[in-house]
Design an enzyme around this catalytic site. Structure first.
Site, PDB file in Angstrom:
ATOM      1  N   TYR A  98      70.819 -12.893   3.309  1.00 10.57           N
ATOM      2  CA  TYR A  98      70.258 -13.483   4.527  1.00 10.57           C
ATOM      3  C   TYR A  98      70.601 -14.969   4.631  1.00 10.57           C
ATOM      4  O   TYR A  98      70.685 -15.509   5.733  1.00 10.57           O
ATOM      5  CB  TYR A  98      68.742 -13.281   4.567  1.00 10.57           C
ATOM      6  CG  TYR A  98      68.343 -11.888   5.002  1.00 10.57           C
ATOM      7  CD1 TYR A  98      68.179 -11.581   6.342  1.00 10.57           C
ATOM      8  CD2 TYR A  98      68.151 -10.878   4.062  1.00 10.57           C
ATOM      9  CE1 TYR A  98      67.820 -10.305   6.750  1.00 10.57           C
ATOM     10  CE2 TYR A  98      67.793  -9.599   4.456  1.00 10.57           C
ATOM     11  CZ  TYR A  98      67.626  -9.322   5.792  1.00 10.57           C
ATOM     12  OH  TYR A  98      67.283  -8.053   6.188  1.00 10.57           O
ATOM     13  N   GLU A 140      62.169  -4.500   3.439  1.00 10.43           N
ATOM     14  CA  GLU A 140      63.203  -3.868   2.628  1.00 10.43           C
ATOM     15  C   GLU A 140      62.807  -3.798   1.160  1.00 10.43           C
ATOM     16  O   GLU A 140      63.088  -2.802   0.486  1.00 10.43           O
ATOM     17  CB  GLU A 140      64.524  -4.616   2.824  1.00 10.43           C
ATOM     18  CG  GLU A 140      65.096  -4.383   4.228  1.00 10.43           C
ATOM     19  CD  GLU A 140      66.039  -5.460   4.717  1.00 10.43           C
ATOM     20  OE1 GLU A 140      66.561  -6.225   3.874  1.00 10.43           O
ATOM     21  OE2 GLU A 140      66.239  -5.561   5.947  1.00 10.43           O
TER      22      GLU A 140
END
Length: 402
Positions: A98, A140
């Site tokens: 990310y 996640e």
């Protein structure tokens, strides 16, 4: 929730960012892959890059998330985030990636908007990004923990033991486990990611719905051959159809996907078109395996009986259930033979079907098909929360759940 400082800035700049978000997404991916070409090996689907669908999905996701923060403070687009997180874990996405996305996305924002991106504007959009990213990272992490795997351990090698030619352009691949480790069971409606070795040495990921309930040793998934063997859009399906042979080993992820059947006793309506039958057949297989007493209606639309993949499996599973029926629409060549059931000409029309009361609905097929069917259901008084849908590839349609 956005901070008091950032909220008015996002509200003021959302129109200009929204107007340019597709160009931002396009430049983001181009810059990302120029810097990190390794991400095209095993993570990103280059077919979705070539046709622009991945760029559209990213643009829509960011815009939808920011709009929700402005219009409904304190709420998050849960269905959107759930869909993204399941796709991410099926690819083994890691939290540190990310940061890489952040750096290239904000490079693209500045590249497109230039001096309009003041330090205050940049800080506000940074807040939006990390609110979304951290929410996804947490979701996640929970998904990985729930199935007892990590990003690097979702993969498992299977052996291809059977090919079943369902139609001219659809093959079911049956794989068996290659070791004595237990097979992580799938939920009805889930998919796996296949990592396909390509002639150029890279691996291309594709998600395929599981078409049968697990037996502890095997998995079943069906692949439609996409015409245009030279294009990235169909390179994996063509390679599977032409080159994958019994005895080959394939690498599959653990099963993921958030469009799954609940455990209630409510009636179930499964509506599909074309290759969208695959997750519907998987859900039906689970119902048949568990000898469910739920009322089940299977609705399918296709070009002709010969194009109806998994038709025999669907009919056999429906035959094991005490309260089950099927209605099929064909554009041509209706089959009036034994076992053909309720067949109709043309496109799926639910206004002339006796649907069960208080049912849950699952849709899968081309986007225009699902849009029309969903509108029909809403017009018949079905609550949006009772309609789930599965999109193959990037989700370019975020339904308006109420």
């Amino acid at each position: 929730m956005l901070s008091e400082k950032s909220a008015p800035i996002i509200e003021a700049t959302l129109p200009v960012v929204g107007a340019n978000i597709n160009e931002i997404a396009e430049r983001f991916y181009r810059h990302l892959f120029e810097t990190h070409p390794e991400l095209l090996d095993g993570i990103f689907n280059r077919g979705n890059q070539a046709d622009g669908h991945q760029q559209q999905a990213l643009a829509g996701s960011v815009a939808a998330f920011a709009t929700m923060l402005v219009d409904n403070p304190g709420q998050l687009p849960e269905s959107l985030l759930s869909r993204i997180s399941h796709k991410h874990v099926s690819l083994g996405i890691k939290p540190e990636q990310y940061e890489v996305v952040h750096d290239h996305l904000f490079w693209a924002i500045v590249d497109v908007l230039g001096d309009a991106v003041t330090p205050e504007v940049a800080a506000a959009w940074e807040e939006v990004y990390w609110l979304m990213a951290n929410t996804l990272i947490n979701l996640e992490r929970g998904l990985y923990d729930a199935v007892g795997v990590a990003p690097d351990t979702i993969w498992r090698t299977w052996r291809l033991v059977q090919r079943i030619q369902e139609t001219d352009d659809v093959v079911t691949f049956v794989v068996e486990r290659t070791d004595e480790r237990d097979v992580l069971p799938s939920l009805p409606g889930q998919y796996v990611t296949l990592q396909m070795p390509m002639p150029d040495g890279t691996r291309q990921p594709r998600q395929y719905s599981l078409t049968r309930a697990d037996d502890g040793h095997h998995r079943w998934f069906a692949v439609k051959r996409i015409t245009g063997a030279g294009s990235p859009d169909g390179e994996v399906s063509n390679l599977l159809h032409t080159a994958a042979k019994v005895g080959d080993e394939v690498v599959l992820s653990a099963p993921f996907g958030d469009v799954v059947l609940d455990t209630s006793d409510r009636p179930v309506v499964l509506a599909s078109a074309g290759i969208g039958v695959t997750p519907m057949a998987g859900i039906l297989s689970h119902l048949a395996q568990s000898r469910s007493g739920r009322e089940v209606m299977f609705l399918h639309a296709g070009t002709s009986p010969d194009s109806y993949a998994l038709r025999n499996q669907v009919q056999e599973d429906l035959g094991t259930l005490p309260q089950a029926g099927m209605v099929t629409w064909y554009e041509r060549d209706l089959d009036s033979g034994p076992g053909s059931g309720d067949e109709r000409a043309g496109f799926m029309d639910l206004t002339d079907v006796e649907l069960p009361a208080d049912a849950v609905y699952f849709l899968c097929g081309p986007l225009p098909f699902m849009q029309v069917v969903r509108q029909q259901l809403l017009g018949l008084g079905v609550s949006p929360r009772d309609i789930q849908y599965e999109v193959f590839g990037p989700d370019l349609w975020q339904a308006d759940y109420e």
